[in-house]
Design an enzyme around this catalytic site. Structure first.
Site, mmCIF file in Angstrom:
data_model
loop_
_atom_site.group_PDB
_atom_site.id
_atom_site.type_symbol
_atom_site.label_atom_id
_atom_site.label_comp_id
_atom_site.label_asym_id
_atom_site.label_seq_id
_atom_site.Cartn_x
_atom_site.Cartn_y
_atom_site.Cartn_z
ATOM 1 N N GLY A 12 0.792 -1.239 0.000
ATOM 2 C CA GLY A 12 0.000 0.000 0.000
ATOM 3 C C GLY A 12 0.818 1.280 0.000
ATOM 4 O O GLY A 12 0.328 2.333 0.433
ATOM 5 N N MET A 85 -4.329 -6.890 -7.138
ATOM 6 C CA MET A 85 -3.877 -8.063 -7.895
ATOM 7 C C MET A 85 -5.018 -8.987 -8.292
ATOM 8 O O MET A 85 -4.878 -10.211 -8.270
ATOM 9 C CB MET A 85 -2.826 -8.836 -7.075
ATOM 10 C CG MET A 85 -1.652 -7.983 -6.638
ATOM 11 S SD MET A 85 -0.866 -7.061 -7.988
ATOM 12 C CE MET A 85 0.506 -6.287 -7.122
ATOM 13 N N ARG A 86 -6.164 -8.417 -8.643
ATOM 14 C CA ARG A 86 -7.264 -9.224 -9.175
ATOM 15 C C ARG A 86 -7.794 -8.546 -10.421
ATOM 16 O O ARG A 86 -7.746 -7.327 -10.540
ATOM 17 C CB ARG A 86 -8.414 -9.285 -8.161
ATOM 18 C CG ARG A 86 -8.234 -10.281 -7.044
ATOM 19 C CD ARG A 86 -9.570 -10.502 -6.360
ATOM 20 N NE ARG A 86 -10.517 -11.111 -7.286
ATOM 21 C CZ ARG A 86 -10.716 -12.418 -7.410
ATOM 22 N NH1 ARG A 86 -10.066 -13.256 -6.641
ATOM 23 N NH2 ARG A 86 -11.576 -12.900 -8.268
ATOM 24 N N ASN A 102 -5.638 2.292 -13.364
ATOM 25 C CA ASN A 102 -4.686 1.333 -12.783
ATOM 26 C C ASN A 102 -3.272 1.833 -12.997
ATOM 27 O O ASN A 102 -3.005 2.541 -13.965
ATOM 28 C CB ASN A 102 -4.844 -0.030 -13.494
ATOM 29 C CG ASN A 102 -3.861 -1.072 -12.992
ATOM 30 O OD1 ASN A 102 -3.695 -1.252 -11.781
ATOM 31 N ND2 ASN A 102 -3.186 -1.753 -13.909
ATOM 32 N N HIS A 104 0.582 0.332 -13.549
ATOM 33 C CA HIS A 104 1.305 -0.904 -13.870
ATOM 34 C C HIS A 104 2.795 -0.580 -13.899
ATOM 35 O O HIS A 104 3.199 0.433 -14.478
ATOM 36 C CB HIS A 104 0.840 -1.445 -15.234
ATOM 37 C CG HIS A 104 1.437 -2.764 -15.560
ATOM 38 N ND1 HIS A 104 0.952 -3.957 -15.054
ATOM 39 C CD2 HIS A 104 2.535 -3.093 -16.297
ATOM 40 C CE1 HIS A 104 1.700 -4.965 -15.486
ATOM 41 N NE2 HIS A 104 2.666 -4.461 -16.243
HETATM 42 C C1 GAR Z 1 3.173 -1.287 -7.636
HETATM 43 O O1 GAR Z 1 4.485 -1.287 -8.149
HETATM 44 C C2 GAR Z 1 2.167 -1.397 -8.771
HETATM 45 O O2 GAR Z 1 2.594 -0.790 -9.955
HETATM 46 C C3 GAR Z 1 2.079 -2.887 -8.945
HETATM 47 O O3 GAR Z 1 2.098 -3.397 -7.641
HETATM 48 C C4 GAR Z 1 2.906 -2.554 -6.817
HETATM 49 C C5 GAR Z 1 2.140 -2.274 -5.546
HETATM 50 O O4 GAR Z 1 2.948 -1.607 -4.610
HETATM 51 N N1 GAR Z 1 0.867 -3.246 -9.651
HETATM 52 C C6 GAR Z 1 0.790 -4.269 -10.496
HETATM 53 O O5 GAR Z 1 1.710 -5.016 -10.711
HETATM 54 C C7 GAR Z 1 -0.567 -4.441 -11.156
HETATM 55 N N2 GAR Z 1 -0.468 -5.271 -12.321
HETATM 56 P P1 GAR Z 1 2.299 -0.926 -3.325
HETATM 57 O O6 GAR Z 1 1.398 -1.950 -2.664
HETATM 58 O O7 GAR Z 1 3.479 -0.596 -2.455
HETATM 59 O O8 GAR Z 1 1.550 0.300 -3.774
#
Ligand code: GAR
Length: 188
Positions: A12, A85-86, A102, A104
């Protein structure tokens, strides 16, 4: 007042950057955080901001209409996926068409699609020998990582990078840009 709901599954840090950016803002607020994991770090991070968080089981996320009801009950204007992640299912995609964004952690269309999230993305970037990576902020539609791109920012990939060092560089970019891009989307 424009109202944001953040969806998050993990630590988060992006949710925290967004909450901090809009703290005290009289026009835009982070109203709530919805998660699919009760033990995700995001719950604790939001406590400092007094932002309520809710966890829903995977069956609820698959059905999706209870999620639409929660969003409508809170008068949400924009859904922000910050490490969620869903896959976003119908009828949520239709009810909030053009109102879900979103982030990425790569330069889409590179290293996107099913199975490409978090460290898997950084591992793929390193395995391919890419010399640059970055972030993509995009609208969410039916296709995983396929919606219209709103913003991208790049960073270099260093020869001695590991998935962790690259993830740290990507996180810096995300925290710097994501809140401002969200503000821009809400201001039209
Ligand atoms: C982030 O780097 C985001 O870009 C990625 O998860 C991480 C969450 O970090 N999202 C994905 O991979 C979605 N396909 P956080 O929980 O510290 O914000």
């Amino acid at each position: 007042m424009k109202r944001i709901a953040i969806f998050a599954s993990g630590s988060g840090t992006n949710a925290e950057a967004i909450a901090r950016y809009f703290e005290g803002n009289t026009e835009i607020e982070v109203t709530c955080v919805l998660s699919n994991r009760a033990n995700a770090g995001v719950h604790q991070r939001m406590q400092a901001f007094g932002i309520p968080t809710y966890t829903y089981a995977k069956e609820v996320w698959s059905e999706a209409h209870p999620i639409v009801e929660v969003l409508q009950k809170h008068n949400i204007d924009l859904v922000v996926l910050a490490g969620f992640m869903r896959k976003i299912e119908q009828p949520l995609t239709t009810a909030y068409a053009g109102r879900i964004v979103n982030i990425h952690p790569s330069l889409l269309p590179l290293h996107g699609g099913p199975g490409m999230y978090g460290h898997h993305v950084h591992e793929a970037v390193l395995a391919d020998g890419d010399t640059e990576s970055g972030i993509t902020i995009h609208y969410v539609d039916e296709q995983i990582d396929g919606g219209e791109i709103i913003f991208q920012a790049k960073c270099e990939v260093l020869p001695d990078d590991t998935p962790d060092t690259l993830a740290n560089r990507i996180h810096v970019l995300e925290h710097r840009h994501f809140p401002q891009v969200i503000e821009g989307v809400l201001q039209g």
